[in-house]
Design an enzyme around this catalytic site. Structure first.
Site, mmCIF file in Angstrom:
data_model
loop_
_atom_site.group_PDB
_atom_site.id
_atom_site.type_symbol
_atom_site.label_atom_id
_atom_site.label_comp_id
_atom_site.label_asym_id
_atom_site.label_seq_id
_atom_site.Cartn_x
_atom_site.Cartn_y
_atom_site.Cartn_z
ATOM 1 N N GLY A 71 12.225 -0.589 14.043
ATOM 2 C CA GLY A 71 12.753 -1.001 15.345
ATOM 3 C C GLY A 71 14.270 -0.990 15.397
ATOM 4 N N THR A 72 14.911 -1.420 14.329
ATOM 5 C CA THR A 72 16.376 -1.493 14.318
ATOM 6 C C THR A 72 16.977 -0.107 14.515
ATOM 7 O OG1 THR A 72 16.312 -3.421 12.884
ATOM 8 C CG2 THR A 72 18.376 -2.186 12.924
ATOM 9 N N ASN A 151 11.247 -11.786 21.486
ATOM 10 C CA ASN A 151 10.590 -12.079 20.214
ATOM 11 C C ASN A 151 10.583 -13.558 19.856
ATOM 12 O OD1 ASN A 151 13.407 -11.049 20.105
ATOM 13 N ND2 ASN A 151 13.355 -11.887 18.040
ATOM 14 N N GLN A 179 8.223 -6.176 20.120
ATOM 15 C CA GLN A 179 7.259 -7.290 20.135
ATOM 16 C C GLN A 179 6.115 -7.042 21.101
ATOM 17 O OE1 GLN A 179 6.726 -9.950 18.254
ATOM 18 N NE2 GLN A 179 8.598 -9.733 17.085
ATOM 19 N N SER A 199 8.035 -0.684 16.448
ATOM 20 C CA SER A 199 8.098 -0.891 14.999
ATOM 21 C C SER A 199 6.695 -1.129 14.441
ATOM 22 C CB SER A 199 8.996 -2.089 14.699
ATOM 23 O OG SER A 199 8.990 -2.355 13.324
ATOM 24 N N THR A 237 13.902 13.487 5.032
ATOM 25 C CA THR A 237 12.510 13.819 4.714
ATOM 26 C C THR A 237 11.576 12.715 5.208
ATOM 27 O OG1 THR A 237 13.267 15.046 2.800
ATOM 28 C CG2 THR A 237 10.945 14.388 2.796
ATOM 29 N N CYS A 325 19.608 -17.603 9.913
ATOM 30 C CA CYS A 325 20.030 -18.448 8.810
ATOM 31 C C CYS A 325 21.246 -17.802 8.158
ATOM 32 C CB CYS A 325 18.894 -18.554 7.809
ATOM 33 S SG CYS A 325 19.127 -19.875 6.654
HETATM 34 C C1 LIG Z 1 12.400 -7.458 19.616
HETATM 35 C C2 LIG Z 1 12.719 -6.848 18.285
HETATM 36 N N1 LIG Z 1 13.513 -5.766 18.229
HETATM 37 C C3 LIG Z 1 13.827 -5.182 17.076
HETATM 38 C C4 LIG Z 1 13.372 -5.670 15.877
HETATM 39 C C5 LIG Z 1 13.751 -4.968 14.601
HETATM 40 O O1 LIG Z 1 12.666 -4.190 14.128
HETATM 41 P P1 LIG Z 1 12.573 -3.763 12.582
HETATM 42 O O2 LIG Z 1 12.293 -5.013 11.806
HETATM 43 O O3 LIG Z 1 11.429 -2.792 12.530
HETATM 44 O O4 LIG Z 1 13.851 -3.133 12.221
HETATM 45 C C6 LIG Z 1 12.566 -6.821 15.874
HETATM 46 C C7 LIG Z 1 12.101 -7.411 14.598
HETATM 47 O O5 LIG Z 1 12.075 -8.611 14.440
HETATM 48 C C8 LIG Z 1 12.226 -7.427 17.117
HETATM 49 O O6 LIG Z 1 11.449 -8.505 17.179
#
Ligand SMILES: Cc1ncc(COP(=O)(O)O)c(C=O)c1O
Length: 376
Positions: A71-72, A151, A179, A199, A237, A325
């Site tokens: 996701g990031t 989230n 989410q 993700s 890859t 944290c």
């Molecule tokens: C709303 C949302 N976006 C992005 C992410 C990031 O995804 P990933 O952990 O696959 O990098 C998260 C993960 O907690 C999320 O909840």
């Protein structure tokens, strides 16, 4: 003590069938999907099949799926990819105050690089007002990024209304559906979404894999340079075992979507009722309706989240606050700050419980009883 895992919004365990396919693929499918020999072609076939599964799950075409490391990366690709590709057309971006840090920190970086970012506020339920978006839109707005659902509190955003609004505006519309995917049926074309992040590890797939839907005609500047993978959009890859296992997780979710929504709602209700019948005082953060079925964020007066989370941990319950944290101390959640303001008690006494595949009614009752013992 068997632990009770109530933190599925953070990550989920891999489903049994996903583990089986993942381990089998690690052993058998070591080929490089770019190699022209048989072993490479086998890997390519698996990759293509998986891409079709991802595309079908959101009503997209397979050429509109770019596989990422999660996701990031999908969020970063959507945001930096748009900003760098379109900076000559405008430098204004609209997002919200409650995005995941993968979006927020990317936007903050773009501000440092000279882009202008509007962060839309939310109401006390954690939902944006479409009129705020309307009023913020400018001729030089190149991107609107609004998460599908939050989230921390599960609040679902008015994605259809945003898509409809932006149909006649040149800004790309990105939604972080990390989410929401697997909890809501999504059709990118009906929603008029241009970019959508997903993700794998939130839907019982392996970690470190995800995808970005990039609609036809949407041009992004790549984040990575190297090989020609992903139609030159994402060099590197491909991780075939993870991709194949992710596709399995998608298929499982798709086939049981309604069932898993109903189950999570039921688990949530049982948990809430047990807390209530034990006499625990609490309020729910986030909307009553239009909320993700697996997330429950509650504020418990007179508790301190840091101490409470340690007590939960010792009692064998995994839950979390939305807070980051940092160096041993917990920063207040930016989502709760956006909902309630800087000095509200909810910032110090809110905890998120999130449910998933291995949870049973018995477990959530046991968790609620343990929680009641800690609080009362
Ligand atoms: C709303 C949302 N976006 C992005 C992410 C990031 O995804 P990933 O952990 O696959 O990098 C998260 C993960 O907690 C999320 O909840």
């Amino acid at each position: 003590m068997t632990r009770i895992y109530l933190d599925h919004a953070a990550t989920t365990p891999m489903a049994e069938e996903v583990i089986q396919i993942f381990t089998a693929e690690i052993i058998d499918e070591f080929g490089n999907a770019s190699s022209i020999h048989q072993t490479g072609r086998n890997a390519r076939k698996k990759l293509d099949q998986a891409r079709n599964v991802f595309a079908a799950s959101i009503g997209a075409h397979e050429t509109e799926i770019t596989i990422t490391s999660g996701g990031t990366e999908a969020d970063n690709y959507a945001i930096f990819g748009t900003a760098y590709a379109r900076k000559s057309e405008g430098k204004h971006i609209i997002t919200t105050q409650i995005e995941h840090h993968a979006v927020l920190h990317a936007c903050e970086q773009l501000e440092r690089e000279g882009f202008d970012v509007t962060y839309l506020p939310v109401n006390k339920k954690g939902v944006i007002d479409i009129n705020d978006l309307k009023n913020s839109l400018r001729d030089d707005t190149i991107l609107v990024s609004v998460m599908y659902a939050n989230n921390e509190v599960g609040a679902i955003q008015p994605i259809q209304a945003i898509g409809d609004l932006l149909k006649d505006h040149p800004a790309y519309f990105h939604t972080d559906a990390v989410q929401a995917y697997g909890s809501i049926e999504i059709n990118v074309h009906a929603l008029h979404v241009d970019l959508l992040s997903v993700s794998s590890h939130k839907i019982n797939g392996p970690k470190g894999i995800g995808f970005l839907f990039v609609g036809k005609g949407i041009a992004l500047k790549p984040l990575f340079y190297g090989g020609q993978q992903e139609r030159k959009k994402r060099a590197g890859t491909e991780n075939i075992p993870a991709v194949v296992a992710f596709a399995k997780a998608v298929e499982l979710k798709q086939s049981k979507l309604q069932e898993s929504i109903t189950r999570n709602i039921q688990l949530k209700q049982v948990f809430v009722q047990q807390l209530e019948s034990n006499g625990v005082q609490f309020t729910v953060n986030g909307p009553k309706e239009d909320v993700l079925s697996h997330i429950l964020n509650i504020s418990i007066p007179k508790t301190d989240v840091e101490t409470f989370l340690v007590q939960l941990d010792l009692a064998g319950i995994d839950a979390s606050s939305g807070s980051a944290c940092t160096a041993g101390s917990i920063d207040p959640s930016h989502v709760l700050v956006a909902m309630y303001g800087e000095n509200s008690p909810e910032l110090r006494n809110s905890v998120r419980f999130s449910f998933g595949i291995n949870n049973t009614e018995q477990q959530v009752i046991e968790a609620a009883n343990k929680i009641s013992k800690i609080i009362l």
